[in-house]
Scaffold this active site. Structure first.
Site, PDB file in Angstrom:
ATOM      1  N   GLU A 108      -9.864   1.984  -4.417  1.00  0.00           N
ATOM      2  CA  GLU A 108      -9.454   3.072  -3.528  1.00  0.00           C
ATOM      3  C   GLU A 108      -8.471   3.919  -4.312  1.00  0.00           C
ATOM      4  OE1 GLU A 108      -7.636   5.410  -2.019  1.00  0.00           O
ATOM      5  OE2 GLU A 108      -6.581   4.163  -0.554  1.00  0.00           O
ATOM      6  N   GLU A 157      -6.595  11.299  -8.549  1.00  0.00           N
ATOM      7  CA  GLU A 157      -5.966  10.060  -9.017  1.00  0.00           C
ATOM      8  C   GLU A 157      -6.717   9.424 -10.183  1.00  0.00           C
ATOM      9  OE1 GLU A 157      -4.926   7.192  -6.134  1.00  0.00           O
ATOM     10  OE2 GLU A 157      -3.625   8.543  -5.012  1.00  0.00           O
TER      11      GLU A 157
END
Length: 623
Positions: A183, A192
């Protein structure tokens, strides 16, 4: 309505998480040293009251005085763990995907929730193993405690490294993993490091054709008209409507000043009444986690307008398919999308928002039924757009016809909206005019990164001289004022940047200062708490010796106000944790900055937040 009056105020509530901070994996600057016995991280921290930076040391061992509670309280970990729809979706997908003992790789393990779900799906079989990697040492220390609390240390190998530092065959990971759970997503999906992480994992850490949770992510977008969003970036047209005669963005110098050309995460549900939908949702990019992604991609799509208007922005979101069969989904779409879909509307949460891409200038005018051409491209970390009506007519921000070199000052959209607000500008203009009355050759000192106030001082009095400390903008402030001097009717030699610091000002300039000004605004510290702007007061105190006897200080005083508010959505996202999908997380509450049932003697952190983006709100009128 002026831009500022349409922009809800920024409010600061105890225990609430900063609006612009995601997990610290993205934001910290750190250097790690390893040895056989311990690990140490050096992290750079800035003091907002002085502007000074210092290195703090984070030890692997829990020594007295080395608490990392404050470091993790400003992250979005707590908000994610309180997102029940996310947690349930991951649990169902992991249970559906992992049906027998195998080797699972968890990238960006956080508190270890997904790793523990994987172990439970294998029913604790000793033949199964989870390799969990987490790069941020404070989170690694917290995860160890969570695993121990839940009796999960036996089947989970926790490694304090980035996934691209792992090598198969080493003590870190003995063999390639059969399943990937991860995640590492932000509001834009890619920010990210999703793509490079997947690339390295498929190249070096996973078997061929691995199982993955999630399975796929798809990005969608929609064209919208919104005066609110337009005010957040179109300073040139907004200040053209003002009467003060000051131009932060003079004609021909548009490239000098503005926002970054990027997507901005935002809760667009909060401004739904101001948004006019100009197109149907459009599918853009699709990323399959089970195969190696490409670093770059682009596509062209023709979008038909379902109604006439001006395209002020492109709103985007993503939909996560967590299982291979396509039965488990999670969406970050606005409510006007998910309310009509099978996925359903998710609860309010702050860790994933929608994204907004601003079209340059006053927008792109379109008629009903007209098609516009959208070129979308993605890199490893972000998504870019270019919208045009025909292939010969582009609406990209063009280079300035006047030479400004490589200078381009960028500000947050909220700051741009404030600078374009007529009421705000008029109040500053009148205050500056009064402060300069009766002064023949006023010497003005700017001690923060203000641009509007010094420009007004130069505009109001043709005999004024402005000296700026510009702690954040530094020499770029001088370059900016030099570039806009002619357009604003003042000579370049009337503005000077003082680079030697406050302590040396008295020696370098024996002339006393008649006007000390600041908004106050410090570039790079926009997300600070209101009392951190007391830096202006500290700087003013240090400069007392350079002020004349009748010097005027602007602002004259500041008033800090507060009120009690009913914020159920924000409270739910920041409240203390108990059991998360069957795993005890009570011990993370203090470290992650939870609010509510904290141990005696522990206080919730006080963090800034844009209240207008916080879901349901209600002010206690008795305050």
């Amino acid at each position: 309505m002026s831009p500022l009056s349409s922009l809800p105020p920024k409010t600061f509530i105890s225990s609430f998480h900063c609006h612009s901070v995601t997990r610290l994996r993205r934001s910290v600057t750190a250097r790690t040293m390893s040895s056989q016995s311990s690990q140490r991280v050096f992290q750079l921290r800035q003091d907002p009251l002085t502007g000074n930076s210092e290195w703090i040391v984070i030890e692997d061992n829990d020594q007295p005085g080395t608490s990392t509670d404050g470091l993790l309280a400003t992250t979005s970990y707590l908000d994610m763990l309180n997102d029940s729809r996310r947690n349930i979706a991951y649990r169902l997908a992991i249970e559906k995907t992992i049906t027998e003992p195998c080797h699972v790789l968890d990238i960006g393990a956080g508190t270890g929730l997904l790793s523990m779900m994987a172990v439970r799906a294998m029913r604790g079989d000793s033949k199964g193993m989870v390799t969990a990697c987490e790069s941020y040492l404070p989170m690694v220390k917290l995860m160890r405690k969570v695993l121990h609390k839940n009796g999960m240390t036996k089947n989970i190998n926790l490694i304090n490294k980035r996934s691209d530092e792992l090598k198969v065959g080493s003590e870190d990971i003995a063999s390639r993993a059969d399943v990937l759970v991860s995640e590492i997503l932000d509001s834009e999906l890619l920010g990210e490091g999703l793509i490079p992480s997947l690339q390295h994992a498929h190249d070096m850490l996973l078997v061929d054709y691995p199982k993955t949770v999630p399975y796929r992510a798809t990005i969608y977008c929609q064209l919208v008209e919104s005066t609110f969003l337009c005010n957040l970036h179109d300073l040139r047209n907004n200040e053209a409507k003002t009467s003060d005669g000051v131009r932060l963005v003079p004609p021909g110098l548009e490239s000098l000043f503005g926002i970054k050309s990027q997507q901005y995460s935002m809760h667009v549900d909060a401004i739904e009444k101001d948004i006019k939908l100009l197109s149907e949702p459009v599918k853009l990019f699709e990323f399959d986690f089970w195969k190696r992604p490409e670093s770059n991609g682009e596509l062209d799509v023709h979008i038909e307008a379902k109604t006439a208007g001006s395209v002020h922005a492109i709103i985007s979101w993503w939909v996560l398919q967590l299982d291979s069969e396509g039965t488990i989904f999670y969406s970050t779409a606005p409510r006007w999308i998910d309310s009509n879909s099978e996925i359903g509307v998710r609860d309010w949460c702050d860790h994933w928002k929608q994204c907004v891409w601003f079209t340059p200038g006053a927008g792109v005018s379109i008629s009903k039924g007209e098609k516009v051409h959208l070129h979308a491209a993605h890199t490893c970390t972000n998504i870019l757009y270019n919208l045009k009506k025909t292939r010969s007519l582009t609406h990209e921000l063009t280079h300035s016809p006047l030479s400004t070199g490589d200078l381009h000052l960028t500000f947050p959209p909220e700051r741009v909206a404030i600078y374009g607000d007529s009421i705000y500008r008029q109040s500053l203009f009148e205050a500056t005019r009064k402060a300069l009355q009766g002064k023949s050759y006023p010497q003005c000192l700017v001690i923060d990164d203000s641009l509007l106030l010094p420009l007004m001082a130069l505009h109001i009095s043709n005999r004024s001289r402005v000296l700026s400390l510009s702690p954040g903008l530094q020499e770029n402030a001088a370059r900016y004022f030099e570039a806009i001097a002619d357009s604003n009717g003042f000579s370049k030699d009337r503005f000077e940047y003082f680079r030697d610091g406050k302590a040396n000002l008295a020696k370098a300039y024996p002339s006393k200062i008649d006007l000390l000004i600041g908004e106050p605004y410090y570039s790079g510290l926009e997300s600070g708490l209101p009392w951190q702007n007391l830096r202006f007061w500290k700087d003013r105190t240090l400069l007392d010796s350079v002020l004349s006897e009748d010097a005027v200080v602007m602002p004259y005083k500041g008033v800090l106000r507060g009120c009690a508010m009913y914020l159920p959505d924000l409270w739910k996202s920041r409240c203390c944790l108990g059991s998360v999908e069957g795993f005890d997380h009570t011990l993370v509450n203090t470290t992650l900055g939870g609010c509510g049932d904290l141990p005696s003697g522990k206080d919730s952190p006080c963090l800034p937040f844009f209240i207008w983006q916080c879901g349901e709100t209600k002010v206690n009128r008795s305050c």
